[in-house]
Design a protein around this motif. Sequence first.
Motif, short mmCIF file in Angstrom:
data_model
loop_
_atom_site.label_atom_id
_atom_site.label_comp_id
_atom_site.label_asym_id
_atom_site.label_seq_id
_atom_site.Cartn_x
_atom_site.Cartn_y
_atom_site.Cartn_z
N TRP A 274 0.82 -1.20 0.00
CA TRP A 274 0.00 0.00 0.00
C TRP A 274 0.87 1.26 0.00
O TRP A 274 0.62 2.21 -0.75
N ASP A 275 1.90 1.25 0.83
CA ASP A 275 2.80 2.40 0.88
C ASP A 275 3.44 2.66 -0.48
O ASP A 275 3.51 3.80 -0.94
N LEU A 276 3.90 1.59 -1.08
CA LEU A 276 4.55 1.73 -2.38
C LEU A 276 3.59 2.33 -3.39
O LEU A 276 3.94 3.24 -4.15
N PHE A 277 2.37 1.84 -3.35
CA PHE A 277 1.37 2.32 -4.29
C PHE A 277 1.10 3.81 -4.09
O PHE A 277 0.99 4.57 -5.04
N CYS A 278 1.01 4.22 -2.82
CA CYS A 278 0.74 5.63 -2.53
C CYS A 278 1.87 6.52 -3.02
O CYS A 278 1.65 7.67 -3.36
N GLY A 279 3.08 5.97 -3.03
CA GLY A 279 4.22 6.77 -3.44
C GLY A 279 4.37 6.89 -4.95
O GLY A 279 5.21 7.64 -5.43
N LEU A 280 3.56 6.14 -5.68
CA LEU A 280 3.73 6.11 -7.13
C LEU A 280 3.69 7.46 -7.83
O LEU A 280 4.58 7.76 -8.62
N PRO A 281 2.68 8.29 -7.53
CA PRO A 281 2.59 9.55 -8.27
C PRO A 281 3.82 10.42 -8.09
O PRO A 281 4.19 11.19 -8.98
N LEU A 282 4.47 10.28 -6.93
CA LEU A 282 5.64 11.11 -6.65
C LEU A 282 6.83 10.71 -7.50
O LEU A 282 7.72 11.50 -7.75
N LYS A 283 6.82 9.48 -7.93
CA LYS A 283 8.01 8.99 -8.64
C LYS A 283 7.97 9.30 -10.13
O LYS A 283 8.89 8.95 -10.85
N GLY A 284 6.90 9.92 -10.54
CA GLY A 284 6.84 10.27 -11.95
C GLY A 284 6.80 9.05 -12.86
O GLY A 284 7.41 9.02 -13.92
N VAL A 285 6.11 8.03 -12.41
CA VAL A 285 6.00 6.83 -13.22
C VAL A 285 5.09 7.12 -14.40
O VAL A 285 4.02 7.69 -14.24
N LYS A 286 5.52 6.70 -15.55
CA LYS A 286 4.68 6.95 -16.71
C LYS A 286 3.50 5.98 -16.72
O LYS A 286 3.67 4.79 -16.53
N GLU A 287 2.34 6.55 -16.86
CA GLU A 287 1.14 5.72 -16.89
C GLU A 287 0.96 5.19 -18.30
O GLU A 287 1.84 5.35 -19.14
N ASN A 288 -0.17 4.60 -18.54
CA ASN A 288 -0.35 4.02 -19.87
C ASN A 288 -0.42 5.10 -20.94
O ASN A 288 -0.90 6.19 -20.74
N GLU A 289 0.07 4.74 -22.09
CA GLU A 289 0.11 5.70 -23.19
C GLU A 289 -0.95 5.32 -24.23
O GLU A 289 -0.66 4.90 -25.33
#
Length: 323
Positions: free
Chosen positions: A266-281
């Motif tokens: 859950w923690d990892l998931f919450c941190g996702l937006p901060l990491k600038g992970v590219k979402e689906n294109e």
Amino acid sequence: VVIYNMILDSLCKHGHVDDAQNLFSEMDKKGIAPNIFTYNTMINAYCSFGRWSDATQMLREMVERKITPDVVTFNALINTFVKEGRLSGARELYDEMIWRGIVPNTITYNTLIDGYCMLNRLNEANQVFDLMVRKGVSPDTVTFSTLINGYCKAKRVEDGMVLFHKMTRIGCVADTVTYTTLIQGFLRANNVRVAMELFQEMVSRDLSPNIMTYNILLEGLCCNGKLERALEVFKEMEKSEMDIDIYSYGIIIHGMCKAGKVEEAWDLFCGLPLKGVKENEGDQPCPREAIYNTLVRGHLRYHDVNTAAELIKEMRRGGFSAD
RNA sequence: CUCUGAUGUG
């Protein structure tokens, strides 16, 4: 024409086939005559997007303009039959090209081999391999990778290894795809040790693992209960400047849930937006939604019904649906 | 400048 061809191809490769179609008619109006490259590009694009009638129309048009389909045209057509599992149709096209005096090349045979491998018809795949050799067409790295993949998918990794050794013996150099295929084969056979050895070997040969290699490794390690090792690999990915896609996170989150580390997931998931992970294109399945579902299942499995319910609310808010 | 091989979470 060359410039147009390059633009057309790039439009098609990004899925903008309609724009390509427009540009195609535009170049026609401007008096820039499409050549064989232009037609092959368009035919291949139509084929790979399932627009079979547009493809055949292009074929008719090129013939009308006295441009003869060549080996590339046929390869593209054969490939679309192959991808639909219509091997007899593919073989008919193969016969027809020979009938027309077009010489099949390595790609033609590689395509046919892949078709048989996809259907687990490994004997016939090997027959095509023999056929190409008999015709004096040399197998290349792709030929071997394709066959190796066939064996791996058929749970015959050891036979894949035999081919792996054979290819080096005849001077074909294994590349990242070859290694990745074998690594996946061993992981699926629950042989983590050999998979990791191959991974080291590919790195030591200066072949850089790519995102696919890593995703396969991550999933294989998680499936084999090696979350710790997966996390190590994951750290390595973060260090390298590789752009980790959201699937990689999904794999890790899934692995964490399975190992009972639901909180960390859950923690990892919450941190996702901060990491600038590219979402689906602009792709079909939404990875984010899949991750939500994974998390919900994880919480449910470990009896945290409240958090699960909360998660579902949150995903509704985000416009996703729970399955 | 066009055609072929490896990943997609229960």
